[in-house]
Write a protein that holds these residues in place. Sequence first.
Motif, PDB file in Angstrom:
ATOM      1  N   ASP A 122       0.838  -1.208   0.000  1.00  0.00           N
ATOM      2  CA  ASP A 122       0.000   0.000   0.000  1.00  0.00           C
ATOM      3  C   ASP A 122       0.871   1.255   0.000  1.00  0.00           C
ATOM      4  OD1 ASP A 122      -2.289  -1.517   0.001  1.00  0.00           O
ATOM      5  OD2 ASP A 122      -2.545  -1.435   2.174  1.00  0.00           O
ATOM      6  N   GLU A 123       1.976   1.187   0.728  1.00  0.00           N
ATOM      7  CA  GLU A 123       2.888   2.338   0.794  1.00  0.00           C
ATOM      8  C   GLU A 123       3.472   2.636  -0.597  1.00  0.00           C
ATOM      9  OE1 GLU A 123       6.109   1.482   3.423  1.00  0.00           O
ATOM     10  OE2 GLU A 123       7.036   3.443   3.111  1.00  0.00           O
ATOM     11  N   ASN A 124       3.884   1.588  -1.303  1.00  0.00           N
ATOM     12  CA  ASN A 124       4.420   1.806  -2.656  1.00  0.00           C
ATOM     13  C   ASN A 124       3.329   2.211  -3.648  1.00  0.00           C
ATOM     14  OD1 ASN A 124       7.125   1.574  -2.176  1.00  0.00           O
ATOM     15  ND2 ASN A 124       7.161  -0.651  -2.492  1.00  0.00           N
ATOM     16  N   GLU A 126       0.950   4.243  -2.994  1.00  0.00           N
ATOM     17  CA  GLU A 126       0.863   5.710  -2.809  1.00  0.00           C
ATOM     18  C   GLU A 126       2.021   6.402  -3.520  1.00  0.00           C
ATOM     19  OE1 GLU A 126      -1.383   7.655  -1.584  1.00  0.00           O
ATOM     20  OE2 GLU A 126      -2.659   6.084  -0.787  1.00  0.00           O
ATOM     21  N   ARG A 127       3.229   5.917  -3.249  1.00  0.00           N
ATOM     22  CA  ARG A 127       4.435   6.538  -3.817  1.00  0.00           C
ATOM     23  C   ARG A 127       4.390   6.479  -5.344  1.00  0.00           C
ATOM     24  NH1 ARG A 127       9.262   5.228  -5.903  1.00  0.00           N
ATOM     25  NH2 ARG A 127       8.963   2.976  -5.758  1.00  0.00           N
TER      26      ARG A 127
END
Length: 147
Positions: A122-124, A126-127
């Motif tokens: 999920d973090e990637n 977003e990025r």
Amino acid sequence: MAGNKTLAIIKPGAVRNKHIGHILSKIEENGYTIAAIKTIQLRLEDAAEFYAVHQGKPFYQELIEFMSSGPIIAMVLLKDNAVEDFRALIGATDPEKAAEGTIRRMFATSKTANAIHGSDSDENAERESSFFFSRQEWLRKTQVGLD
Ligand code: CMP
């Protein structure tokens, strides 16, 4: 709770081989809303930045040269549990190990030219979404009823 967004890229080989339509159909048939989409060609330095996490790995140079070799399709995709479900839909990195029916099994020709990319967390997601799109580009589309 798992996020509802992932960033996908149809890679240059699949674009050259005219698989865009098939791949988009498969994505929609599997319940994703294409919230933002664009055709773009990365410069070598853009691909190097996008894949910076792989810098120093043996496949890195080939990967960034390939990813900047022609147009790609970048997309923000929305669905519950988007990241994990999309990685199942695209299949293993190596097309020979990808399960039958997965996008890579159908359209990839090698580990580098493996048809499609999907965020791995999920973090990637977003990025990577921010790398290609402004927040407004996909928010506005979801607010007008595409969802
Ligand atoms: P992608 O999902 O775009 O994320 C990183 C990419 O690196 C991956 O797909 C492959 O195209 C490439 N890659 C990862 N591992 C290897 C490998 N062992 N050999 C060649 N390419 C690889």
